[in-house]
Scaffold this motif. Structure first.
Motif, short mmCIF file in Angstrom:
data_model
loop_
_atom_site.label_atom_id
_atom_site.label_comp_id
_atom_site.label_asym_id
_atom_site.label_seq_id
_atom_site.Cartn_x
_atom_site.Cartn_y
_atom_site.Cartn_z
N ALA A 67 0.82 -1.21 0.00
CA ALA A 67 0.00 0.00 0.00
C ALA A 67 0.85 1.26 0.00
N ARG B 126 1.49 1.19 -3.88
CA ARG B 126 0.24 0.86 -4.56
C ARG B 126 0.43 -0.14 -5.69
N ALA C 159 -0.98 1.96 -8.95
CA ALA C 159 -1.10 3.30 -8.36
C ALA C 159 -2.13 4.15 -9.10
N PRO D 139 -6.99 2.92 -8.73
CA PRO D 139 -7.32 2.83 -7.30
C PRO D 139 -8.37 1.79 -6.96
N PHE E 62 -6.66 -1.55 -6.89
CA PHE E 62 -5.80 -1.71 -5.72
C PHE E 62 -6.63 -1.89 -4.45
N ARG F 99 -6.13 -4.97 -1.96
CA ARG F 99 -5.84 -4.78 -0.53
C ARG F 99 -6.86 -5.52 0.33
N SER G 126 -0.69 8.22 2.84
CA SER G 126 -0.76 7.64 1.50
C SER G 126 -0.02 8.50 0.49
N ALA H 58 -4.61 8.11 -7.63
CA ALA H 58 -4.01 7.00 -6.90
C ALA H 58 -4.63 6.79 -5.52
#
Length: 406
Positions: free
Chosen positions: A229, A232, A244, A247, A250, A254, A334, A353
């Motif tokens: 994370a 990314r 990245a 989003p 990702f 996650r 972040s 991102a």
């Protein structure tokens, strides 16, 4: 060269700016102006330093091109300390060529180091690495050798090459000790201390574990599937899948990693990826589409298995899954994690991102900039954001040594 100029140059070469100023503070001849400018730079008075150095360059005149070239190099380094990138690098390159032509190899190397540091601060990491590699290490005096090693350490740390970073820091510490410049030694110590500070968190069932940079590097080099994370993306060893600028994908990766080895519920995936509390059929349809896209991207690394309640991440080869997060939670964390790669980012790319609006990201960046934790270059559409350098980049300014007798 008179005795006061020589004594002032020697004082500056050892970092004694006040001692140097006492000897030339009332003089207006070009060598004295140059030394006063360097002293002001060492004291942090950069605008005044640039004014004095430019007056010195004008005073030397066109017939003293060597002295003028030295002033250009000193002015370029002060500009670098001010993070002023508006000037053209062409003048610095011409100054380096002039210094080489007059066999002033020390200041020519200093000019090329300044150019390399400028590239590094602009996020042009590959060009910076090539510029440092092209230097003749045999001609580097201890202060310059320390700066060159610090640049190499910064480049290695950005790519998590920890062995190379430690080797470069060891060389920087040795060179700084030989140079006897306290600011250089303190700078090396600061960078070395950064290796022991938390760089990320490993999310585990029921808690988290703080990780240093070397531990992060070890996890990334392991056989585990790492969902990162901070940068990314996810990967195994040398295989990396960047997300990245995607989003939603990702967020799904996650959520699946945090649920591993179990499954992630569909409603939980929808809530995390699409930021809604009330899922309907349109969200479920979109989830199937996005899972299909993620499945295609991670196919060389893992499979996404549909379950009665949702989806599960199944790494190939029965690997473990490691979930890495920024060292602190929150939106600013972040942003800092994304900028930690040393490359320049636009506000729109950062907003994409982190999955936030550009206005939200702009406010967060303004706060971080006020704290000195990020920096910007350019304006309007050309504005880019970068992390501050890991190394502080002490201003060496070799002009005093060049002005000393012999």
């Amino acid at each position: 060269m008179d005795s006061l100029i020589a004594a002032s140059a020697r004082a500056l070469a050892t970092g004694d700016a006040l001692g140097a100023l006492k000897r030339v503070a009332l003089r207006e001849d070009p060598p004295a102006l140059a030394l006063r400018g360097i002293a002001m730079a060492q004291l942090g008075e950069h605008p005044r330093a640039r004014e004095l150095l430019r007056r010195a360059a004008r005073g030397f005149g066109a017939h003293e091109e060597l002295a003028r070239a030295r002033c250009v190099v000193a002015d370029a380094e002060v500009a670098l300390a001010m993070r002023d990138f508006a000037g053209s690098p062409r003048a610095l390159a011409q100054a380096a060529a002039t210094l080489d032509a007059h066999a002033d190899y020390g200041n020519a190397l200093q000019a090329r180091l300044i150019a390399a540091r400028r590239l590094l601060l602009l996020g042009r990491l590959q060009e910076a690495a090539e510029a440092v590699a092209a230097l003749d290490a045999r001609r580097l005096q201890p202060p310059l050798a320390a700066v060159a090693a610090l640049i190499e350490a910064e480049l290695a740390l950005r790519s998590l090459r920890m062995d190379a970073a430690r080797d470069a820091l060891a060389r920087a510490r040795e060179a700084a000790a030989r140079a006897g410049v306290p600011a250089l030694m303190a700078e090396v110590a600061d960078v070395r201390a950064a290796l022991d500070r938390p760089a990320a968190r490993r999310i585990v069932a029921g808690g988290e574990q703080a990780l240093r940079l070397d531990e992060v590097a070890a996890h990334l080099a392991s056989d585990a599937l790492v969902v990162d994370a901070c940068r990314r993306g996810l990967g195994v060893g040398g295989t990396w899948c960047p997300l990245a600028r995607r989003p939603v994908l990702f967020a799904l990766a996650r959520a699946l990693a945090e649920a591993w080895p179990g499954e992630a519920d569909r409603d939980a995936l929808i809530a995390q990826a699409f930021r809604t509390r009330h899922a309907d059929e349109t969200h479920r349809a979109r989830l199937r589409v996005e899972i299909g896209r993620l499945r295609a991207l991670v196919k060389p690394l893992a499979q996404l298995e549909a379950t009665p309640r949702g989806f599960a991440l199944r790494p190939l080869g029965e690997r473990q899954v490691l979930m890495l997060a920024p060292p602190i939670a929150g939106e600013q964390a972040s942003l800092l994690a994304l900028l930690s790669d040393g490359a320049p980012w636009s506000t729109s790319a950062l907003a994409l991102a982190v999955g936030a609006s550009q206005r939200t990201v702009q406010r967060a960046l303004a706060e971080l900039q006020a704290q000195g934790r990020v920096r910007s270059m350019g304006r309007a559409r050309a504005q880019r954001w970068l992390a501050p350098p890991l190394a502080g980049f002490t201003t060496i300014l070799l002009l005093p040594a060049a002005l000393s007798p012999g």
